[in-house]
Scaffold this motif. Structure first.
Motif, mmCIF file in Angstrom:
data_model
loop_
_atom_site.group_PDB
_atom_site.id
_atom_site.type_symbol
_atom_site.label_atom_id
_atom_site.label_comp_id
_atom_site.label_asym_id
_atom_site.label_seq_id
_atom_site.Cartn_x
_atom_site.Cartn_y
_atom_site.Cartn_z
ATOM 1 N N ILE A 62 0.844 -1.205 0.000
ATOM 2 C CA ILE A 62 0.000 0.000 0.000
ATOM 3 C C ILE A 62 0.877 1.252 0.000
ATOM 4 C CG2 ILE A 62 -1.778 1.274 1.266
ATOM 5 C CD1 ILE A 62 -2.734 -1.471 2.378
ATOM 6 N N GLY A 63 1.937 1.234 0.809
ATOM 7 C CA GLY A 63 2.868 2.363 0.837
ATOM 8 C C GLY A 63 3.537 2.573 -0.509
ATOM 9 N N HIS A 64 3.948 1.462 -1.133
ATOM 10 C CA HIS A 64 4.568 1.550 -2.460
ATOM 11 C C HIS A 64 3.594 2.134 -3.470
ATOM 12 C CE1 HIS A 64 7.026 0.144 -5.943
ATOM 13 N NE2 HIS A 64 5.825 0.130 -6.513
ATOM 14 N N LYS A 65 2.386 1.582 -3.494
ATOM 15 C CA LYS A 65 1.448 1.976 -4.544
ATOM 16 C C LYS A 65 0.959 3.414 -4.380
ATOM 17 C CE LYS A 65 -2.357 0.344 -7.330
ATOM 18 N NZ LYS A 65 -3.155 -0.820 -7.710
ATOM 19 N N ALA A 66 0.748 3.831 -3.116
ATOM 20 C CA ALA A 66 0.286 5.208 -2.875
ATOM 21 C C ALA A 66 1.277 6.197 -3.471
ATOM 22 C CB ALA A 66 0.121 5.455 -1.377
ATOM 23 N N LEU A 67 2.565 5.882 -3.381
ATOM 24 C CA LEU A 67 3.574 6.763 -3.962
ATOM 25 C C LEU A 67 3.704 6.528 -5.467
ATOM 26 C CD1 LEU A 67 5.760 8.862 -3.802
ATOM 27 C CD2 LEU A 67 7.366 7.084 -3.050
ATOM 28 N N ALA A 68 3.677 5.269 -5.879
ATOM 29 C CA ALA A 68 3.905 4.940 -7.296
ATOM 30 C C ALA A 68 2.891 5.625 -8.211
ATOM 31 C CB ALA A 68 3.857 3.419 -7.501
ATOM 32 N N VAL A 69 1.622 5.690 -7.794
ATOM 33 C CA VAL A 69 0.607 6.285 -8.667
ATOM 34 C C VAL A 69 0.859 7.782 -8.853
ATOM 35 C CG1 VAL A 69 -1.103 4.533 -8.088
ATOM 36 C CG2 VAL A 69 -1.097 6.664 -6.798
ATOM 37 N N ASN A 70 1.409 8.412 -7.820
ATOM 38 C CA ASN A 70 1.748 9.829 -7.927
ATOM 39 C C ASN A 70 2.996 10.038 -8.782
ATOM 40 O OD1 ASN A 70 0.057 11.811 -6.207
ATOM 41 N ND2 ASN A 70 0.181 9.968 -4.957
ATOM 42 N N LEU A 71 4.010 9.219 -8.563
ATOM 43 C CA LEU A 71 5.236 9.356 -9.362
ATOM 44 C C LEU A 71 4.945 9.058 -10.825
ATOM 45 C CD1 LEU A 71 8.063 7.858 -7.093
ATOM 46 C CD2 LEU A 71 7.165 10.204 -7.224
ATOM 47 N N SER A 72 3.984 8.168 -11.063
ATOM 48 C CA SER A 72 3.605 7.846 -12.434
ATOM 49 C C SER A 72 3.035 9.080 -13.146
ATOM 50 C CB SER A 72 2.587 6.698 -12.428
ATOM 51 O OG SER A 72 2.143 6.424 -13.729
ATOM 52 N N ASP A 73 2.265 9.887 -12.423
ATOM 53 C CA ASP A 73 1.740 11.131 -13.004
ATOM 54 C C ASP A 73 2.883 12.086 -13.350
ATOM 55 O OD1 ASP A 73 -1.054 10.816 -13.174
ATOM 56 O OD2 ASP A 73 -1.271 11.157 -11.022
ATOM 57 N N LEU A 74 3.876 12.159 -12.487
ATOM 58 C CA LEU A 74 5.023 13.030 -12.793
ATOM 59 C C LEU A 74 5.788 12.479 -13.994
ATOM 60 C CD1 LEU A 74 6.430 14.059 -9.287
ATOM 61 C CD2 LEU A 74 4.834 15.290 -10.767
ATOM 62 N N ALA A 75 5.940 11.149 -14.054
ATOM 63 C CA ALA A 75 6.630 10.526 -15.200
ATOM 64 C C ALA A 75 5.928 10.892 -16.498
ATOM 65 C CB ALA A 75 6.678 9.003 -15.027
ATOM 66 N N ALA A 76 4.586 10.875 -16.464
ATOM 67 C CA ALA A 76 3.814 11.172 -17.671
ATOM 68 C C ALA A 76 3.982 12.622 -18.113
ATOM 69 C CB ALA A 76 2.336 10.873 -17.428
ATOM 70 N N MET A 77 4.418 13.491 -17.196
ATOM 71 C CA MET A 77 4.695 14.891 -17.539
ATOM 72 C C MET A 77 6.154 15.085 -17.941
ATOM 73 S SD MET A 77 1.737 16.209 -17.034
ATOM 74 C CE MET A 77 2.004 17.965 -17.225
ATOM 75 N N GLY A 78 6.950 14.028 -17.837
ATOM 76 C CA GLY A 78 8.381 14.144 -18.094
ATOM 77 C C GLY A 78 9.107 14.843 -16.955
ATOM 78 N N ALA A 79 8.482 14.856 -15.768
ATOM 79 C CA ALA A 79 9.060 15.586 -14.637
ATOM 80 C C ALA A 79 9.978 14.694 -13.805
ATOM 81 C CB ALA A 79 7.947 16.148 -13.759
ATOM 82 N N THR A 80 10.962 15.325 -13.180
ATOM 83 C CA THR A 80 11.850 14.648 -12.234
ATOM 84 C C THR A 80 11.282 14.839 -10.838
ATOM 85 O OG1 THR A 80 13.733 15.171 -13.627
ATOM 86 C CG2 THR A 80 14.218 14.576 -11.342
ATOM 87 N N PRO A 81 10.901 13.744 -10.155
ATOM 88 C CA PRO A 81 10.269 13.900 -8.842
ATOM 89 C C PRO A 81 11.270 14.366 -7.801
ATOM 90 C CG PRO A 81 10.635 11.581 -9.299
ATOM 91 C CD PRO A 81 11.060 12.334 -10.538
#
Ligand code: ADP
Ligand code: MG
Length: 319
Positions: A62-81
């Motif tokens: 749950i901890g992994h996924k809660a963060l992964a879904v957010n980082l995935s949105d940044l990835a889709a913007m080409g952003a560096t988290p």
């Protein structure tokens, strides 16, 4: 344990100290320094118990996924988290659960040098909201609105696996054990495609992450870009687990409509195709061309026999 002990014990223990964080956890707000010549990309996503995950799921997942879904949105913007905040609502302060949750969260955060800089803790039904902040060079973010007729459409990884994992965990669908493990891993531990997103900044014309299903998410690109697409169904990247577990048409349907894969879907102009393939082939992630952007504004699916489908295909909708 009071709220402050809880924060100190589980959340102020990351051990990731970015030099651009001037004030992290502990004051009324965090203070960070954005790099010169960059703009910020900011996103937030909530996972609600019994809706986005089962309370029986491993807290580390749950901890992994809660963060992964957010980082995935940044990835889709080409952003560096860079930074995250965490607002968590807990029914109780369960030590084992909090240990597992923060371990899953921090293992992924540390992998991408992301620092937890603040948050909030409240009591109530289990719910986790993470806000992720990253940056891109000014005007270089990947948008949904840039696709042009003639661009090739790509997806990373394989799609439909998380959907199969969800089915397997909800029903008595009997999968071969190794397939079951693979698709549950994909469902519970999606890998945000951060490096690919960064590499696509100067190359892709549009991008989105696949959270609601390929058809639904690609449709967002089509609407925002005012274009259409032809998808070649036989080109869809399906895993062995998926193709060996379901009849071909069901496997394709799942790949088109099931969410939770968190792969990237992006478009590449033809004059950048060679450069793109060169960059992508150096990354250890599969990528597949699945079709083309068209000026006719609808999504067309084409099967191996040349049959064509125009039916709207639903993705996951909360309302
Ligand atoms: P305030 O009452 O001023 O909002 P809080 O008591 O909520 O402050 O939080 C104290 C500090 O701990 C703040 O810096 C806040 O950002 C941080 N914090 C609270 N909850 C979390 C959390 N879940 N994870 C990380 N930091 C947190
Ligand atoms: Mg507060």
């Amino acid at each position: 344990m009071n709220e402050f002990d809880l924060i100190r014990h589980y959340f102020a223990t990351q051990g990731q100290h970015r030099p651009d964080v001037r004030i992290g956890i502990g004051d009324d707000a965090a203070i960070v320094r954005a790099p010169r010549g960059h703009e910020l990309a900011i996103t937030t996503d909530t996972l609600v118990g019994n809706v986005h995950f089962s309370p029986n799921d491993l807290p580390a997942d749950i901890g992994h996924k809660a963060l992964a879904v957010n980082l995935s949105d940044l990835a889709a913007m080409g952003a560096t988290p860079a930074w995250i905040t965490l607002a968590i609502t807990l029914p109780e302060a369960d030590d084992k659960w909090l240990q597992g949750f923060s371990q899953g969260l921090f293992t992924l955060a540390n992998r991408y040098h992301v620092q937890l800089i603040g948050g909030d803790v409240t009591r109530g039904p289990l719910s986790i909201t993470i806000q992720a902040i990253g940056f891109t060079p000014i005007d270089k973010a990947l948008l949904r609105s840039g696709a042009q007729p003639g661009d090739n459409i790509y997806v990373t990884g394989t799609i439909g696996d998380a959907g199969l994992g969800l089915r397997a965990s909800q029903s008595h669908l009997n999968l071969r054990l190794d397939y079951q493990q693979a698709v549950l891993e994909k469902l519970h531990r999606p890998e945000p495609r951060i490096i690919i997103g960064e590499q696509l900044r100067n190359i892709a014309s549009a991008a989105i992450d696949i959270s609601d299903g390929l058809a639904a998410d690609l449709n967002h690109i089509l609407e925002e870009s005012k274009v259409g697409a032809v998808i070649i169904l036989s080109a869809l990247p399906l895993s062995e687990a998926l193709t060996h577990s379901l009849p071909a048409d069901e496997a394709i349907m799942l790949a088109l409509t099931a969410g939770d894969d968190y792969e990237l879907c992006f478009t590449i102009p033809p004059d950048k195709a060679i450069e793109a393939e060169k960059i992508l082939s150096q990354l250890s992630c599969r990528y597949t061309c699945i079709g083309t952007i068209t000026s006719e504004t609808r999504l067309t699916l084409q099967d191996e026999q040349g049959n064509i489908y125009h039916d709207a295909i639903p993705g996951y909708r909360h309302f």
